[in-house]
Design a protein around this motif. Structure first.
Motif, PDB file in Angstrom:
ATOM      1  N   MET A   1       0.863  -1.190   0.000  1.00 22.16           N
ATOM      2  CA  MET A   1       0.000   0.000   0.000  1.00 22.16           C
ATOM      3  C   MET A   1       0.899   1.239   0.000  1.00 22.16           C
ATOM      4  N   ASP A   2       0.607   2.161  -0.930  1.00 25.04           N
ATOM      5  CA  ASP A   2       1.488   3.333  -0.988  1.00 25.04           C
ATOM      6  C   ASP A   2       1.207   4.273   0.187  1.00 25.04           C
ATOM      7  N   ARG A   3       2.216   5.126   0.441  1.00 27.11           N
ATOM      8  CA  ARG A   3       2.146   5.993   1.623  1.00 27.11           C
ATOM      9  C   ARG A   3       0.929   6.904   1.617  1.00 27.11           C
ATOM     10  N   LYS A   4       0.573   7.367   0.403  1.00 28.72           N
ATOM     11  CA  LYS A   4      -0.529   8.319   0.307  1.00 28.72           C
ATOM     12  C   LYS A   4      -1.855   7.644   0.716  1.00 28.72           C
ATOM     13  N   THR A   5      -2.078   6.421   0.208  1.00 29.61           N
ATOM     14  CA  THR A   5      -3.312   5.692   0.540  1.00 29.61           C
ATOM     15  C   THR A   5      -3.394   5.443   2.041  1.00 29.61           C
ATOM     16  N   LEU A   6      -2.268   5.025   2.616  1.00 24.81           N
ATOM     17  CA  LEU A   6      -2.249   4.758   4.055  1.00 24.81           C
ATOM     18  C   LEU A   6      -2.496   6.043   4.850  1.00 24.81           C
ATOM     19  N   ALA A   7      -1.852   7.140   4.418  1.00 22.61           N
ATOM     20  CA  ALA A   7      -2.011   8.413   5.133  1.00 22.61           C
ATOM     21  C   ALA A   7      -3.476   8.855   5.101  1.00 22.61           C
ATOM     22  N   GLU A   8      -4.122   8.684   3.933  1.00 21.67           N
ATOM     23  CA  GLU A   8      -5.547   9.036   3.832  1.00 21.67           C
ATOM     24  C   GLU A   8      -6.398   8.161   4.747  1.00 21.67           C
ATOM     25  N   ALA A   9      -6.095   6.857   4.741  1.00 22.78           N
ATOM     26  CA  ALA A   9      -6.865   5.926   5.581  1.00 22.78           C
ATOM     27  C   ALA A   9      -6.705   6.295   7.059  1.00 22.78           C
ATOM     28  N   LEU A  10      -5.488   6.664   7.440  1.00 26.45           N
ATOM     29  CA  LEU A  10      -5.256   7.072   8.839  1.00 26.45           C
ATOM     30  C   LEU A  10      -6.038   8.349   9.149  1.00 26.45           C
ATOM     31  N   ASP A  11      -6.022   9.292   8.189  1.00 27.44           N
ATOM     32  CA  ASP A  11      -6.766  10.549   8.366  1.00 27.44           C
ATOM     33  C   ASP A  11      -8.264  10.305   8.493  1.00 27.44           C
ATOM     34  N   ASN A  12      -8.779   9.366   7.673  1.00 26.09           N
ATOM     35  CA  ASN A  12     -10.231   9.108   7.641  1.00 26.09           C
ATOM     36  C   ASN A  12     -10.699   8.178   8.735  1.00 26.09           C
ATOM     37  N   GLY A  13      -9.791   7.750   9.587  1.00 27.40           N
ATOM     38  CA  GLY A  13     -10.185   6.821  10.645  1.00 27.40           C
ATOM     39  C   GLY A  13     -10.454   5.423  10.143  1.00 27.40           C
ATOM     40  N   ARG A  14      -9.920   5.077   8.964  1.00 29.50           N
ATOM     41  CA  ARG A  14     -10.084   3.712   8.453  1.00 29.50           C
ATOM     42  C   ARG A  14      -8.869   2.849   8.782  1.00 29.50           C
ATOM     43  N   ALA A  15      -7.879   3.461   9.381  1.00 30.80           N
ATOM     44  CA  ALA A  15      -6.684   2.719   9.799  1.00 30.80           C
ATOM     45  C   ALA A  15      -6.158   3.358  11.082  1.00 30.80           C
ATOM     46  N   GLU A  16      -5.439   2.563  11.848  1.00 30.53           N
ATOM     47  CA  GLU A  16      -4.822   3.061  13.083  1.00 30.53           C
ATOM     48  C   GLU A  16      -3.348   2.685  13.092  1.00 30.53           C
ATOM     49  N   GLN A  17      -2.522   3.586  13.607  1.00 25.50           N
ATOM     50  CA  GLN A  17      -1.095   3.333  13.724  1.00 25.50           C
ATOM     51  C   GLN A  17      -0.844   2.692  15.086  1.00 25.50           C
ATOM     52  N   HIS A  18      -0.017   1.655  15.123  1.00 26.98           N
ATOM     53  CA  HIS A  18       0.320   1.001  16.389  1.00 26.98           C
ATOM     54  C   HIS A  18       1.806   0.714  16.440  1.00 26.98           C
ATOM     55  N   GLN A  19       2.262   0.412  17.650  1.00 27.50           N
ATOM     56  CA  GLN A  19       3.660   0.071  17.841  1.00 27.50           C
ATOM     57  C   GLN A  19       3.744  -1.110  18.791  1.00 27.50           C
ATOM     58  N   PHE A  20       4.559  -2.081  18.437  1.00 24.87           N
ATOM     59  CA  PHE A  20       4.866  -3.163  19.380  1.00 24.87           C
ATOM     60  C   PHE A  20       6.386  -3.231  19.449  1.00 24.87           C
ATOM     61  N   GLU A  21       6.940  -2.758  20.565  1.00 24.47           N
ATOM     62  CA  GLU A  21       8.391  -2.624  20.707  1.00 24.47           C
ATOM     63  C   GLU A  21       8.941  -1.871  19.499  1.00 24.47           C
ATOM     64  N   ALA A  22       9.856  -2.488  18.732  1.00 24.75           N
ATOM     65  CA  ALA A  22      10.478  -1.737  17.625  1.00 24.75           C
ATOM     66  C   ALA A  22       9.605  -1.677  16.372  1.00 24.75           C
ATOM     67  N   LEU A  23       8.540  -2.471  16.337  1.00 24.37           N
ATOM     68  CA  LEU A  23       7.734  -2.559  15.110  1.00 24.37           C
ATOM     69  C   LEU A  23       6.628  -1.502  15.074  1.00 24.37           C
ATOM     70  N   HIS A  24       6.680  -0.649  14.044  1.00 29.78           N
ATOM     71  CA  HIS A  24       5.595   0.307  13.797  1.00 29.78           C
ATOM     72  C   HIS A  24       4.753  -0.257  12.671  1.00 29.78           C
ATOM     73  N   TYR A  25       3.460  -0.361  12.877  1.00 28.79           N
ATOM     74  CA  TYR A  25       2.591  -0.937  11.842  1.00 28.79           C
ATOM     75  C   TYR A  25       1.238  -0.259  11.914  1.00 28.79           C
ATOM     76  N   ALA A  26       0.443  -0.458  10.869  1.00 26.68           N
ATOM     77  CA  ALA A  26      -0.932   0.062  10.875  1.00 26.68           C
ATOM     78  C   ALA A  26      -1.876  -1.114  10.701  1.00 26.68           C
ATOM     79  N   ARG A  27      -3.080  -0.975  11.272  1.00 21.76           N
ATOM     80  CA  ARG A  27      -4.104  -2.007  11.028  1.00 21.76           C
ATOM     81  C   ARG A  27      -5.338  -1.312  10.464  1.00 21.76           C
ATOM     82  N   LEU A  28      -6.004  -1.972   9.540  1.00 20.74           N
ATOM     83  CA  LEU A  28      -7.193  -1.376   8.922  1.00 20.74           C
ATOM     84  C   LEU A  28      -8.410  -1.659   9.806  1.00 20.74           C
ATOM     85  N   THR A  29      -9.129  -0.591  10.144  1.00 17.30           N
ATOM     86  CA  THR A  29     -10.343  -0.752  10.942  1.00 17.30           C
ATOM     87  C   THR A  29     -11.577  -0.764  10.041  1.00 17.30           C
TER      88      THR A  29
END
Lengths: 365, 365
Positions: B1-29
């Motif tokens: 998924m390109d950065r722009k699509t992910l950034a939009e999804a995060l903005d629209n509340g369709r995705a959330e950013q999470h962190q588990f120790e060193a891993l930064h990831y997003a999950r689609l809600t």
């Protein structure tokens, strides 16, 4: 109730005007002037109050201790439907809980009780339960009623006067006029947990529904049902599992568990089996009905003395039951001097869900 | 998924950013760009698709006929929770159905499967069920798992590629790397009703949950569960009767009746008793818990290899479980080289309803 109050209630949609043959009456669809929903306003303005809900206790010992502070009477609770019976201009009528004249109950009154009581007590209103296998409203009936319906008086009022008649007065009138009545088990005190525990276990064994407890000096009342009555209710209605509110089933399961734990019946194999069978027998039958006929339904049967009352009842069903009620062809038919009415009530959600499931369709939960 | 699509999804509340120790990831809600809810977006933009729901058939014979048109595989359905397992920068992670890193599953991976497979197949994503009595999510577990948890692989994906690996490829990798996997019962055709009927009855007798059927050439899948799995689910959750959606129970009763009627088990006394006991044992225990402690709850226990993962898990519970989760005092405690975590989940409606009922209070239905 004065004309102005009734006219306002009719205007505001808190009352409805109805007619049953020559009788014009109103029923309250919401509380008006302190009278509850289900109250009936007769042509002369006399109000027959709606029969009040009786609250439930879930623990016998704690319930007695918390709710009662003096003597109370214990009477049998019958699994039927509630009517108020009165005589107006020489004709007896039975009103349903909602305040309609019930054409079925009204028709059958001469079979069910001695109506001469109204000659002696013209202003009397009898509160009674009608129960039995051949009734048009309920799927279940008490095990001791083998056929047709029976009537059981449990309270009395006087038209236009508030409250119920005192227990002794009620018992005296039942005795004098030979009225059919619910069993009255006696007078108890809140400390009488043990005799009442024995009594409810005896009723549980008989398949009776339970007890209504009525305080002698104030208006306190409470009902307490047997464990087995919950199993019976589930048995009778499991074929409608998806068409009834889910609380119908969850409330009865909770009551059963409270009864079982209070009376030490945990792990009773017969009870466990009867509960499982209560769910499965109705559901299995529903699946088989769906497979055989494409629909899930329940068949009702009742009989009338007068042909015109059967037609009144059919008109009432057509007005309130909608598409879900299908009269049997040729209804009403003459049999043994009565007019027999048979109809089916279709359970829409059971019908639809089972048709889909049996078709092989997939479903996402 | 390109950065722009992910950034939009995060903005629209369709995705959330999470962190588990060193891993930064997003999950689609919510679904984004054709990826379902629960999909995970890794730091490099690679998407791990959410595991798709599998639809259910309620009739074996009609379901096979309607849903499948060529060969399909039958595999065991395990009563556990679903994880997707992958390796990122040399560390294995297990993601929950919702797309969170699960600290418990991630912690226990070295105990549950040989992780060397990711050296040979670095882009592999394993779809697996984790099940057993000592898991922090589910009240029930398969009868053959006596302690702790076990893992069962049932599907494989490759990161960044759509769809699942073909059955033969999956079986080859399971074999070569000695992965724990669900039982694969073989390859069938829609006309194989009889062998599949025998198989589901065998699974019913074992207490297994059921079958997942997977078409060989297209993406068609369906699950079909045993009758007894419904009884087990009710048994495990009857103590939460008022806290679960009522459909939890009504759906399982419907499935049970469909199974019973399809397989000729009507009137089976052992089944009836087991269903009654399933409801009553949990409810009776709930009443007893309420009487003894004033609350109704379930106790969970699980163990971690790493102390810090136990703390990650506790933080996750505190964030999502709210007031209903109470950690046992002294949790996590060291035991046999592990960190044992124990907690209770309180069932609010059961607790409140039973407290009222046992107090002797009255209640209007």
């Amino acid at each position: 109730m004065d004309r102005k109050t009734l006219a306002e209630a009719l205007d505001n949609g808190r009352a409805e005007q109805h007619q049953f043959e020559a009788l014009h009456y109103a029923r309250l669809t919401d509380p008006v002037s302190g009278y509850p929903r289900g109250s009936v306003v007769m042509p002369d303005g006399v109000v027959i109050p709606g029969y009040p809900s009786i609250a439930r206790i879930h623990s016998l010992s704690a319930g007695l201790r918390e709710q009662f502070h003096g003597h109370f009477w214990a009477e049998e609770k019958i699994d039927g439907y509630n009517v108020r019976i009165l005589c107006h201009q020489g004709r007896p009528y039975a009103f349903s809980r909602g305040g309609f004249v019930c054409p079925f109950s009204t028709d059958r009154l001469p079979d069910l009780m001695p109506l001469e009581i109204f000659d002696a007590e013209p202003d009397l209103v009898l509160c009674a339960e009608i129960a039995g296998p051949d009734n048009p409203y309920l799927e279940g009936s008490p095990p001791h009623i083998e056929a047709d319906v029976e009537l059981f008086v449990f309270d009395m009022m006087r038209a236009g006067q508030p409250g119920f008649l005192a227990q002794n007065e009620k018992m005296r009138l039942i005795e004098r006029h030979g009225l059919p009545a619910t069993r009255i088990f006696g007078r108890f005190r809140p400390a009488d947990t043990e005799p009442l525990r024995s009594l409810i276990l005896q009723l549980d064994g008989e398949g009776a529904e339970g007890l209504v407890l009525k305080a002698e000096v104030d208006a306190t009342r409470a009902k307490y049902v047997t464990g087995r009555s919950n199993v019976t209710d589930i048995q009778v209605c499991s074929g409608q599992l998806l068409d009834l509110p889910p609380e119908y089933f969850t409330n009865r399961l909770m009551r059963l568990a409270l009864f079982v734990t209070e009376h030490g019946q945990q792990g009773d194999a017969d009870l466990e089996r009867s509960l499982g069978r209560a769910f499965l027998s109705g559901l299995d039958r529903a699946v088989e009905r769906s497979r055989d006929s494409g629909r899930v339904d329940h068949r009702y049967r009742c009989r009338f003395r007068e042909h015109r009352n059967a037609l009144h009842f059919m008109a009432h069903m057509a007005a309130t039951g909608g598409q879900r009620v299908r009269m049997a062809p040729g209804t009403p038919r003459a049999e043994d001097g009565y007019w027999v009415l048979e109809f089916e009530r279709v359970f829409d959600r059971m019908t639809g869900t089972l048709a889909t499931a049996l078709s092989g369709a997939i479903q996402f939960d």
